[in-house]
Design a protein around this motif. Structure first.
Motif, mmCIF file in Angstrom:
data_model
loop_
_atom_site.group_PDB
_atom_site.id
_atom_site.type_symbol
_atom_site.label_atom_id
_atom_site.label_comp_id
_atom_site.label_asym_id
_atom_site.label_seq_id
_atom_site.Cartn_x
_atom_site.Cartn_y
_atom_site.Cartn_z
ATOM 1 N N ASP A 1 23.841 -28.063 21.458
ATOM 2 C CA ASP A 1 22.971 -27.465 20.518
ATOM 3 C C ASP A 1 22.865 -26.000 20.679
ATOM 4 O O ASP A 1 23.404 -25.486 21.649
ATOM 5 C CB ASP A 1 21.615 -27.992 20.845
ATOM 6 N N ASN A 2 22.590 -25.271 19.517
ATOM 7 C CA ASN A 2 22.606 -23.935 19.360
ATOM 8 C C ASN A 2 21.139 -23.278 19.840
ATOM 9 O O ASN A 2 20.575 -22.379 19.566
ATOM 10 C CB ASN A 2 22.811 -23.377 18.045
ATOM 11 N N ILE A 3 20.366 -24.332 20.714
ATOM 12 C CA ILE A 3 19.187 -23.963 21.319
ATOM 13 C C ILE A 3 19.253 -24.401 22.664
ATOM 14 O O ILE A 3 19.964 -25.037 23.049
ATOM 15 C CB ILE A 3 17.854 -24.580 20.536
ATOM 16 N N ARG A 4 18.184 -24.048 23.372
ATOM 17 C CA ARG A 4 18.355 -24.061 24.863
ATOM 18 C C ARG A 4 17.572 -25.240 25.231
ATOM 19 O O ARG A 4 16.262 -25.787 24.452
ATOM 20 C CB ARG A 4 17.501 -22.972 25.866
ATOM 21 N N HIS A 5 17.882 -26.146 26.262
ATOM 22 C CA HIS A 5 17.335 -27.317 26.712
ATOM 23 C C HIS A 5 17.254 -27.012 28.094
ATOM 24 O O HIS A 5 17.555 -26.232 28.853
ATOM 25 C CB HIS A 5 18.045 -28.497 26.713
ATOM 26 N N HIS A 6 15.995 -27.688 28.730
ATOM 27 C CA HIS A 6 15.710 -27.820 30.131
ATOM 28 C C HIS A 6 15.602 -29.173 30.731
ATOM 29 O O HIS A 6 14.841 -29.914 30.548
ATOM 30 C CB HIS A 6 14.261 -27.250 30.371
ATOM 31 N N VAL A 7 16.910 -29.709 31.386
ATOM 32 C CA VAL A 7 16.976 -31.245 31.725
ATOM 33 C C VAL A 7 16.364 -31.351 33.292
ATOM 34 O O VAL A 7 16.660 -30.686 33.937
ATOM 35 C CB VAL A 7 18.510 -31.571 31.621
ATOM 36 N N TYR A 8 15.983 -32.590 33.530
ATOM 37 C CA TYR A 8 15.174 -32.569 34.708
ATOM 38 C C TYR A 8 14.945 -34.173 34.826
ATOM 39 O O TYR A 8 15.063 -35.129 33.735
ATOM 40 C CB TYR A 8 13.846 -31.972 34.847
ATOM 41 N N SER A 9 14.970 -34.711 36.022
ATOM 42 C CA SER A 9 14.735 -36.118 36.209
ATOM 43 C C SER A 9 13.703 -36.178 37.578
ATOM 44 O O SER A 9 13.904 -35.382 38.495
ATOM 45 C CB SER A 9 16.167 -36.821 36.764
ATOM 46 N N PHE A 10 12.768 -36.936 37.429
ATOM 47 C CA PHE A 10 11.936 -37.245 38.729
ATOM 48 C C PHE A 10 12.165 -38.557 39.272
ATOM 49 O O PHE A 10 11.349 -39.133 40.316
ATOM 50 C CB PHE A 10 10.311 -37.158 38.340
ATOM 51 N N SER A 11 13.312 -39.275 38.850
ATOM 52 C CA SER A 11 13.491 -40.563 39.347
ATOM 53 C C SER A 11 14.023 -40.626 40.732
ATOM 54 O O SER A 11 14.682 -39.829 41.283
ATOM 55 C CB SER A 11 14.756 -41.314 38.451
ATOM 56 N N PRO A 12 13.515 -41.540 41.598
ATOM 57 C CA PRO A 12 13.889 -41.617 43.021
ATOM 58 C C PRO A 12 15.267 -41.527 43.481
ATOM 59 O O PRO A 12 15.652 -40.946 44.488
ATOM 60 C CB PRO A 12 13.146 -42.812 43.517
ATOM 61 N N THR A 13 16.118 -42.128 42.483
ATOM 62 C CA THR A 13 17.495 -42.434 42.567
ATOM 63 C C THR A 13 18.106 -40.839 42.668
ATOM 64 O O THR A 13 18.911 -40.787 43.224
ATOM 65 C CB THR A 13 18.265 -43.177 41.428
ATOM 66 N N ALA B 1 18.698 -46.412 38.646
ATOM 67 C CA ALA B 1 18.376 -46.005 37.307
ATOM 68 C C ALA B 1 17.870 -44.581 37.432
ATOM 69 O O ALA B 1 17.078 -44.577 38.132
ATOM 70 C CB ALA B 1 17.544 -46.723 36.482
ATOM 71 N N VAL B 2 18.374 -43.583 36.645
ATOM 72 C CA VAL B 2 17.759 -42.207 36.377
ATOM 73 C C VAL B 2 17.328 -42.108 35.072
ATOM 74 O O VAL B 2 18.233 -42.330 34.113
ATOM 75 C CB VAL B 2 18.937 -41.285 36.915
ATOM 76 N N VAL B 3 16.075 -41.484 34.791
ATOM 77 C CA VAL B 3 15.691 -41.354 33.483
ATOM 78 C C VAL B 3 15.668 -39.818 33.462
ATOM 79 O O VAL B 3 15.168 -39.110 34.166
ATOM 80 C CB VAL B 3 14.240 -41.786 33.292
ATOM 81 N N LEU B 4 16.297 -39.343 32.059
ATOM 82 C CA LEU B 4 16.509 -37.767 31.926
ATOM 83 C C LEU B 4 15.580 -37.452 30.979
ATOM 84 O O LEU B 4 15.166 -38.177 30.048
ATOM 85 C CB LEU B 4 17.813 -37.553 31.358
ATOM 86 N N GLY B 5 14.980 -36.298 31.061
ATOM 87 C CA GLY B 5 14.156 -35.788 30.254
ATOM 88 C C GLY B 5 14.413 -34.238 29.986
ATOM 89 O O GLY B 5 15.218 -33.986 30.626
ATOM 90 N N CYS B 6 13.717 -33.620 28.923
ATOM 91 C CA CYS B 6 13.877 -32.127 28.853
ATOM 92 C C CYS B 6 12.708 -31.602 28.603
ATOM 93 O O CYS B 6 11.538 -32.143 27.835
ATOM 94 C CB CYS B 6 14.500 -32.120 27.345
ATOM 95 N N ASN B 7 12.299 -30.515 29.221
ATOM 96 C CA ASN B 7 10.956 -30.007 29.423
ATOM 97 C C ASN B 7 10.376 -29.306 28.294
ATOM 98 O O ASN B 7 9.540 -29.175 28.187
ATOM 99 C CB ASN B 7 11.015 -29.204 30.543
ATOM 100 N N ILE B 8 11.614 -29.103 27.161
ATOM 101 C CA ILE B 8 11.247 -28.324 25.893
ATOM 102 C C ILE B 8 10.875 -29.380 24.803
ATOM 103 O O ILE B 8 10.160 -29.116 23.895
ATOM 104 C CB ILE B 8 12.301 -27.364 25.437
ATOM 105 N N HIS B 9 11.682 -30.407 24.883
ATOM 106 C CA HIS B 9 11.630 -31.475 23.731
ATOM 107 C C HIS B 9 11.313 -32.807 24.472
ATOM 108 O O HIS B 9 12.199 -33.557 25.050
ATOM 109 C CB HIS B 9 12.943 -31.668 23.046
ATOM 110 N N ASP B 10 10.014 -32.878 24.335
ATOM 111 C CA ASP B 10 9.430 -34.290 25.054
ATOM 112 C C ASP B 10 10.024 -35.581 24.644
ATOM 113 O O ASP B 10 9.948 -36.435 25.094
ATOM 114 C CB ASP B 10 7.842 -34.272 24.879
#
Length: 230
Positions: free
Chosen positions: A89-101, A124-133
């Protein structure tokens, strides 16, 4: 026994092995993954284990970010695989995971981070973006050497497999507690095998989040960690 005779014997054995070895790797599986109502399931993972001694090395993989979505929505990888997270994308993302795996964070960025993320444990790992919920993605990590993710029609194709008997497992983001489901044993021969597999699903899990609700990642993450918290 003369050396010439032994050389001829070795050459004959080698020729015989070369002639039969392609057949030993001639198996293929064409599978259809459906829900309890018989509807095709996209983004479902099928994994195979066996025959004994047949293994596969982990590879590199890629989870992109396009149009404020993770692409693909579901990525399956072998344990030990390093996954790159480019931001197309031409915008910034902030990827993270809190999954135990796998817990990790890629702070606000554009382009491609210099270091891929190592996924070294199955689960299983769930991914999220701290900017785009609303952005939710999944990385399914398996110890099984053969695996594939179903397409939009719920189809999976695995080729060039050793002939033999395999233990089959199935997974989908809507699986209860996001745990894999055993699907019995499948014998694969030299001819292509076609099979249909049915997965039990939990309707409340968010799979392809809509644009907007901030609860999408939270719902998926809560489901992923429920079993680990017990």
């Amino acid at each position: 026994m003369s050396k010439r005779f032994l050389d001829l014997l070795r050459a004959g054995l080698l020729a015989m092995l070369c002639s039969i070895s392609p057949a030993l790797w001639a198996a293929s599986l064409q599978a259809e993954l459906v829900d309890a109502q018989g509807q095709p399931l996209a983004g479902a993972v099928l994994t195979l284990r066996g025959p004994l001694g047949a293994e596969a090395e982990p590879l590199s993989a890629l989870m992109d970010q396009q149009a404020k979505q993770f692409v693909p929505n579901v990525l399956a990888v072998r344990s030990g695989t390093r996954v790159a997270f480019p931001n197309s994308d031409n915008i910034r993302h902030h990827v993270y995971s809190f999954s135990p795996t796998k817990r990790f964070e890629l702070r606000l960025y554009q382009g491609t981070p210099s270091e891929p993320v190592l996924f070294d444990k199955p689960g299983a790992v769930v991914l999220g973006c701290n900017i785009h919920d609303w952005m939710v993605g999944y990385v399914y990590v398996t110890d099984d050497p053969w695996f594939a993710v179903s397409d939009a029609q719920g189809k999976v194709q695995l080729d060039s497999l050793p002939v033999g008997s395999y233990a089959v497992s199935l997974w989908h983001p809507q699986a209860p507690d996001m745990l894999p489901q055993a699907a019995g044993t499948q014998v694969l021969g030299e001819l292509q095998t076609q099979q249909r597999f049915t997965l039990a699903l939990q309707a409340s899990t968010v799979v392809a989040p809509p644009q907007g609700p901030a609860s999408a990642f939270g719902d998926a993450f809560k489901n992923a960690t429920r079993d680990a918290a017990r």
